[in-house]
Motif scaffolding. Structure first.
Motif, PDB file in Angstrom:
ATOM      1  N   THR A   1      35.823  46.239  48.088  1.00 52.58           N
ATOM      2  CA  THR A   1      35.842  44.779  47.996  1.00 52.58           C
ATOM      3  C   THR A   1      37.243  44.251  48.305  1.00 52.58           C
ATOM      4  O   THR A   1      38.231  44.795  47.822  1.00 52.58           O
ATOM      5  CB  THR A   1      35.434  44.319  46.584  1.00 52.58           C
ATOM      6  OG1 THR A   1      34.184  44.902  46.284  1.00 52.58           O
ATOM      7  CG2 THR A   1      35.331  42.802  46.509  1.00 52.58           C
TER       8      THR A   1
ATOM      9  N   ASP B   1      39.633  40.792  48.236  1.00 52.43           N
ATOM     10  CA  ASP B   1      39.696  39.497  47.558  1.00 52.43           C
ATOM     11  C   ASP B   1      39.894  38.401  48.605  1.00 52.43           C
ATOM     12  O   ASP B   1      41.013  37.950  48.841  1.00 52.43           O
ATOM     13  CB  ASP B   1      40.856  39.490  46.555  1.00 52.43           C
ATOM     14  CG  ASP B   1      40.829  38.221  45.713  1.00 52.43           C
ATOM     15  OD1 ASP B   1      39.785  37.525  45.732  1.00 52.43           O
ATOM     16  OD2 ASP B   1      41.844  37.914  45.076  1.00 52.43           O
TER      17      ASP B   1
ATOM     18  N   GLY C   1      42.198  35.395  48.512  1.00 50.35           N
ATOM     19  CA  GLY C   1      41.620  34.961  47.255  1.00 50.35           C
ATOM     20  C   GLY C   1      40.331  34.198  47.520  1.00 50.35           C
ATOM     21  O   GLY C   1      39.736  34.293  48.608  1.00 50.35           O
TER      22      GLY C   1
END
Lengths: 722, 677
Positions: free
Chosen positions: A196, A198, A169
């Motif tokens: 991408t 995270d 994250g």
């Protein structure tokens, strides 16, 4: 004349051909080679590999997954303007084995152009350990801009897998200490094989890296200093050059070495002295630059910490800045910048030479490092010239003055912006001139008195305690004057002039301090951090049954003021006794140069071996020998001892007043404060009980230079370990 | 004025006496007087947990507790948040009789939250039953933060805590101050001060009467040794516990009462020869009191007992005098303390005698011998059970005797040869590293050897010298053989230095991997680098431990002033006296002196390298004091070198006086440091 010189040269060359001189020169060469090799081999490899890092993301809860031969990791990152990036530290996962192959890191700018790269043998990577990836060149960001760190791998086989730890994250910004980093974390994007992810790589920036410069600089110094010692040997022990000329040579070489050894702002209180000299230079070059109290304007590019001691001012990276910035020019058209500074006392004369150096550097357009080094060099030149004149005038124990002038502490002060160099030089000259008048000259005329008066007048306002040494002028016998009355008038005039000038400057200083906002020892309570809602228990300490209120830095508000001393006499005596017993060795080190740099902040303690040897040489240089056999009568020696003790007592008293009441030992007392009266103390102990029965002046002088050099070299090794 | 001139020496003596007492008085006032309150802390209940007992305004916290010891102070742990101001009251009662024992008031502002605050009672308290009740109450100002006292969740048996009369669980954290040193310290300090003053003043008086070097030295050495014995008692010298054990063991062996199992990890002493306070290598003021109280004690249980305490092992002859003294004390039925002092005093007497004889016999450099013997470190060892005491004394005497035979005595008789042979036989096995000094006998000129007044032929002299050398070698042979075997074994073993850098995961204790003899040949660079680095890093320590800047078990770092003063005095002693020989030794003798000193240092360093774990960056275990036996020869070799820095008037007697002053005040410094223990 030319023929005579040629003959002299031939004679010296004949002398030089003697086996003992050739052997000695070979010995010096071999000794230098061994010592420099020993130090270089022992310390340089370690510091050359030293780096500093900034933690960008310390969240390494998951890994990216294995990076295969066709895969790519692309981490977008940002740098602050002016920040250097030498490489990155990444937390590597090798799946519990030693992988083979090559890992490629490329740093691309926002346009996709290659900025720097790093190829690493994967077998050097350790599992679950941060690895430092150094780029082939460092990147210096002009301003905040995005960069892309592209990581690819060429594993030797499918079993050679590698992955990197990352956050799960948004990254957790983290920096050592309490402060958050000013990175734009939203720009930190991680792509794996174009997709991408995270999270952000567990990432540290390598913001400083010493590299190979130290080898070049060290080799250069080793060669220069070896040549210096060889030429010094020839000058001192073969040619027999005059002591004062040799002094200038030694002082300049060792002083310049000291200038590089202790980088700018690292000498005692030098930050304040630089600020003072800079502000004086502003008065000449930029009178329109507004100067207010504890603020000065400096050229753009001359920004530096001048308010307090900067711990970064010394160490391998300080050397790197010195090396890289020495011949840099000042940035053109840069707007002046305002700096908060702490300035030194108002007596400007000791800053004359450093100020001239700064002015010259600014006129020549030298960069910050060049400016600072030129200011220091000007101070050094003044010191070398004045002390060499003192050595020339000294009628007895000339070698002692020679050695005292070349003590590592003197060299450190002379090779800095410190006004103490001025004080020491003039004090030495005053002592030499007084003794010259007393012992050598048949009569003392107005010219000599004016000279003595001028030196006393310049010296008096520098530090009040040294006023107590000026009565040395009384040692000149009345018989040297035209009459007893003339003697008293002449000597009285010298002392009176010094007192008047000191008084005038002291009054000016008091008036000036009333306006200044940064001249008190501690800021008023509003700034000192005392809680507004009353003191907490931690604001107090019980010392010897007495409750003392503390400042946030742990010092008590109450100091050893005269009133406090009178009401706490046993405590004061205990403090003085403890200080002598516990700090006496530190004072001795401080006097000789056994502790260099800003002693309150860093510990650069020179090996006692050299300090004791230096002390031995200094004491031996004080003793009479066959050519220098005059010893002062007992009464005069007692007078010199009295003056020394008076200055020492005044220094102790001044330190005492400065010491918080909860201290066990004196605060702020340093041995270097006694340097101006060191010759007086040594002459006082120069008696007839011990003497040399051979000429020892030249060997002792040479030994002192060698020891000063060894002290500097030892200090160098300590600085490298900081 | 005439009176002053006529009685100058007495006036100066009186001035020294008074000055000395004044200095001691100053330190009494500054440092010692306040230490009279020094006591041991006894934690009655120190289980500080989260629980607290709140002390409300007008409320009382009552805690009953038990202790058998007499105590003079009680400590509790106040807890508060913020500033506190007001008064705290403590009332102590005999819980058995209800009798009030003491009432004390304290200033709450003088306490620190979370730290023990002690309430000193007017007198020490002890009751027959040992059960007490203490009531705590407080009168705090309205602005003051509320106060609580720390307590444990569980109460020790027989303890009860009441809050305002109601039972509360747990028990207050309580600390008692017991065993206050009190007036003993005063008496001890002033006896010490008086002895110092008498010693210094008396020595000056002898000096002023022109007493010769030997006489002055004898008084100085004996006086200082006694003072060292006073301030640095048994067990204070480096490794002295092991040396004491060795002497006791030897004593029991002499009388055939030894019950030891042959291991050097166990030692035999009498059952009563055990005292935790005395057997603490870190001397405290309580050690002094314990020693004083037991100074003339008689033996209790004299049964030989085995203690699990280490000994030194190896050559035991240096322990014989102390062992004999211990044996006599055992026969006389003296207690542990007098036995310890008897052993020390015998050692001390031998040290002083040997040193005095060395100074008397030395034909040159008397000042050097006197200075080395008067170094605080030499005196510290000389006044202890350490075997270095007799080693130093022996080498001092041997060096002086050799120089006497070389330079002064016209003919050597059979008795002289016997003396030399005995010295060699006794000293050689003491420590292998000092053996090179013994070769000094080779410098005795051939023509001095005689038998019944006739010169001995040159070849026979060589034979005698060879026999002396063989004697030294023979006594060393077992040690040399052991070392040779170690060298051979080390070549077959893995080099320790090579092992450095290899993971130590398989080795539980990295300190067990040390350098081996083979490393000297396989990795000379590593060894050289280790030596150089050690020399530079530890130079200050070596210097201090040579002259005595660190006394005790390196636990008493004296002020730098003493190290510097000793060095200056040593340097002055090394300078030739006016009118005397300069240099003191011939070129060949100087070369021998220098080489033997280097050899001793090299063997010392080499030996310590073998002790050094391979991961250390400096050599482990070297101390400057190990060079004391070779120091006189080294300084004699240095004396008069160079361009001739000489004294223009005799100074040796002044140097002895200087060392007496340095030694005395070094002891004062040591005492002040001991006060902090």
């Amino acid at each position: 004349m030319g023929n005579e010189r040629l003959q002299n040269l031939k004679a010296h060359l004949d002398t030089l051909r003697k086996p003992r001189h050739i052997l000695a020169l070979c010995g010096i060469l071999l000794g230098c080679a061994l010592v420099f090799f020993f130090v270089g081999d022992a310390y340089l490899d370690d510091v050359a590999d030293r780096s500093e890092r900034v933690i960008v993301n310390d969240d390494y809860s998951v890994t990216t997954g294995p990076l295969d031969a066709s895969g790519e990791l692309r981490q977008t990152l940002t740098l602050n303007g002016g920040e250097r990036l030498y490489g990155v530290n990444l937390l590597v996962d090798t799946y519990g084995r030693v992988p083979s192959g090559t890992l490629h890191l490329r740093l691309l700018d926002q346009y996709g152009d290659l900025v720097a790269r790093c190829d690493t043998d994967m077998s050097t990577l350790l599992d679950n350990t941060f690895h430092r990836f150094l780029f082939d060149t460092y990147l210096e960001a002009d301003g905040p801009a995005p960069y892309h760190l592209v990581i690819t791998a060429s594993p030797a086989s499918n079993e050679d897998r590698i992955a990197f730890h990352r956050s799960n994250g948004p990254p957790q910004s983290y920096a050592e200490g309490e402060e958050e980093l000013a990175y734009d974390l939203s720009a930190f994007v991680l792509l794996q094989n174009g997709r991408t992810v995270d999270g952000t790589l567990a990432l540290q920036y390598v913001t400083a890296y010493a590299g190979d410069f130290i080898y070049t600089a060290y080799t250069l110094f080793a060669v220069v200093l070896t040549l210096f010692l060889l030429t010094l040997y020839v000058a001192v022990l073969v040619v027999g050059a005059a002591a004062h000329k040799v002094f200038v040579y030694c002082c300049l070489v060792l002083g310049v070495t000291s200038m590089f050894l202790i980088p700018p702002r690292a000498a005692p209180d030098e930050y304040a002295h630089i600020a003072t000299a800079y502000s004086h230079s502003n008065r000449v070059l930029s009178p329109d630059w507004n100067i207010t109290g504890a603020r000065i304007m400096v050229r753009g590019g001359d920004e530096m910490k001048l308010r307090n001691y900067d711990p970064d001012a010394i160490g391998i990276f300080a050397y790197q800045r010195l090396y890289e910035g020495l011949f840099e020019a000042a940035p053109k058209d840069a707007a002046p910048v305002e700096l908060r500074v702490r300035t030194a006392p108002t007596y400007p004369v000791p800053y004359l030479l450093p100020t001239l150096g700064v002015i010259l550097a600014r006129l020549l357009g030298l960069g910050q490092v060049g400016l600072l080094m030129l200011g220091r060099f000007a101070n050094l030149v003044f010191y070398a010239v004045v002390v060499s004149r003192a050595v020339k005038r000294m009628p007895i124990a000339r070698t002692m003055l020679f050695v005292a002038g070349l003590l590592p502490m003197c060299l450190q002060l002379a090779g800095s912006f410190s006004p103490d160099a001025f004080t020491i030089a003039l004090a030495f000259y005053f002592i030499a001139a007084c003794l010259d008048c007393a012992l050598t000259r048949e009569s003392v005329g107005p010219r000599q008195l004016v000279l003595l008066g001028a030196v006393a007048v310049l010296l008096a306002p520098a530090k009040v305690v040294y006023l107590l040494a000026l009565p040395l002028v009384l040692i000149i016998p009345a018989g040297k004057f035209s009459g007893r009355r003339a003697a008293w008038l002449g000597k009285g005039a010298v002392l009176a002039a010094a007192l008047v000038v000191w008084g005038a400057f002291s009054l000016g200083s008091i008036a000036g301090n009333a306006d200044a906002d940064d001249t008190v020892a501690y800021p008023p309570d509003a700034e000192s951090g005392f809680a507004e809602d009353g003191p907490s228990p931690d604001d107090f300490a019980i010392v010897d049954g007495e409750v003392l209120r503390l400042r946030p830095n742990g010092d008590s508000v109450q100091h050893f003021t005269p009133g406090y001393i009178l009401t706490h006499l046993p405590k004061t005596l205990r403090l003085l006794a403890r200080s002598l017993w516990e700090q006496g060795s530190l004072w001795l080190q401080g006097l000789l140069g056994g502790r260099l740099g800003e002693v309150i902040a860093v510990d650069i303690t020179v090996n006692w071996l050299f300090v004791i040897a230096l002390l031995g040489v200094l004491l031996c240089a004080t003793l009479p020998d066959v050519k220098d056999n005059l010893v002062l009568p007992g009464r005069q020696r007692a007078f010199l001892l009295g003056l020394t003790l008076a200055v020492a007592a005044a220094l102790l008293a001044a330190s005492l007043v400065w010491t918080p009441a909860n201290y066990r030992t004196l605060f702020g007392m340093q041995g270097r404060y006694l340097l101006p009266v060191l010759p007086l103390a040594l002459l006082a102990v120069r008696g007839e009980n011990l003497r040399f029965f051979g000429p020892m002046r030249r060997p002792l002088g040479f030994a002192a230079v060698c020891l000063a050099l060894l002290c500097q070299l030892d200090a160098f090794t300590k600085i490298l370990q900081l | 004025m005439q009176f002053v001139r006529r009685h100058r020496r007495y006036l100066v003596t009186a001035a020294i006496f008074v000055m000395c007492l004044l200095i001691f008085y100053a330190f009494w006032h500054l440092e010692v007087a306040e230490a009279r309150g020094k006591s041991r802390s006894l934690y009655l209940n120190d289980t500080q947990q989260n629980a607290t007992a709140t002390l409300e305004a007008g409320g009382v916290l009552s805690q009953t507790f038990t202790t058998d010891e007499a105590f003079h102070a009680l400590g509790v742990v106040p807890l508060y948040d913020g500033a506190i101001d007001g008064a705290l009251f403590v009332a102590l009662y005999d819980d058995a009789t209800g009798e009030a024992l003491a009432r004390v008031e304290g200033n709450a502002a003088h306490t620190r939250s979370g730290q023990y605050a002690a309430f000193v009672l007017p007198t020490a308290v002890q009751t027959a039953q040992g059960r007490y009740r203490v009531d705590f109450s407080a009168q705090l100002t309205p602005e003051s933060a509320p106060l609580a006292l720390a307590k444990s969740d569980d109460a020790p048996a027989g303890w009860q805590l009441l809050e305002n009369g109601a039972g509360a669980g747990g028990a207050l954290c309580l600390q008692a101050g017991v065993d206050r040193i009190g007036g003993f310290l005063t008496r001890f300090y002033w006896v010490f001060a008086l002895l110092c003053a008498v010693f210094l003043a008396g020595l000056y008086l002898l000096f002023s009467f022109g007493v010769g070097i030997t006489g002055l030295f004898a008084v100085a050495a004996a006086g200082l040794c006694l003072l060292f014995n006073l301030i640095l008692p048994p067990y204070a010298a480096p490794d002295e516990a092991f040396h004491i054990n060795e002497a006791f063991e030897l004593s029991f062996e002499l009388t055939g009462e030894n019950i030891d199992d042959g291991s050097w990890h166990t030692a035999t002493r009498r059952a009563e020869d055990h005292n935790e306070i005395i057997q603490n290598r870190f001397t405290t003021v309580f050690t002094y009191r314990e020693l004083a109280q037991n100074l003339f004690s008689a033996a209790g249980d004299s049964t030989p007992t085995l203690y699990r305490e280490d000994m030194v092992g190896g050559y035991r002859l240096p322990y014989l005098p102390a062992a004999l003294a211990i044996t006599v004390c055992r026969w006389l039925g003296l207690g542990f303390v007098p036995t310890l002092y008897a052993g020390r005093l015998v050692n001390m007497a031998l040290y002083v005698l040997a040193a005095v004889f060395a100074v008397k016999r030395a034909p040159v450099g008397k000042g050097i011998f006197a200075a080395v013997a008067l170094l605080p470190m030499a005196l510290h060892l000389g006044a202890s059970f350490s075997r270095d005491c007799l080693t130093i004394a022996g080498y001092l005497l041997f060096t002086a005797l050799c120089l006497y035979y070389i330079k002064e005595k016209p003919r050597l008789t059979g008795r002289d040869l016997l003396i030399l042979a005995v010295f060699i036989a006794l000293l050689a096995p003491a420590k292998l590293i000092y053996a090179p000094v013994l070769l000094l006998v080779l410098f005795i000129p051939h023509e001095k050897f005689s038998w019944r007044g006739k010169a001995i032929p040159r070849k026979a002299v060589w034979g005698i010298k060879a026999a002396l050398a063989v004697l030294a070698f023979a006594t060393l042979a077992p040690d040399l053989w052991r070392r040779l075997m170690r060298l051979v074994r080390s070549f077959s073993a893995q080099s320790a230095a090579a092992a450095v850098g290899v993971s130590t995961a398989a080795t539980p204790n990295p300190d067990s991997i040390t350098y081996t003899t083979a490393d000297f040949f396989r990795r000379p660079g590593t060894i050289l680098w280790l030596v150089v680095r050690t020399f530079f890093a530890e130079f200050t320590f070596y210097l201090e431990s040579l002259v005595g800047g660190h006394l005790g078990y390196f636990s008493l770092p004296l002020s730098w002033v003493f190290t510097l003063a000793c060095l200056v005095l040593l340097a002055l002693a090394t300078l030739p006296e006016p009118g005397g020989e300069s240099p003191l030794l011939t070129r060949r003798q100087r070369a021998f002196g220098g080489l033997s000193t280097l050899a001793v240092a090299a063997m010392l360093v080499g030996g310590c390298i073998l002790w050094t774990p391979a991961h250390y960056t400096t050599i482990y275990g070297i101390q400057g004091r190990y060079l004391l036996p070779v120091l006189p020869l080294a300084l004699c070799s240095l004396s008069g070198l160079g361009k001739g820095l000489v004294k223009t008037r005799p100074m040796t007697r002044g140097i002895i006086l200087g060392f007496a002053g340095v030694g005395t005040f070094a002891l004062l410094n040591a005492f002040l440091l001991i006060l902090q223990n």
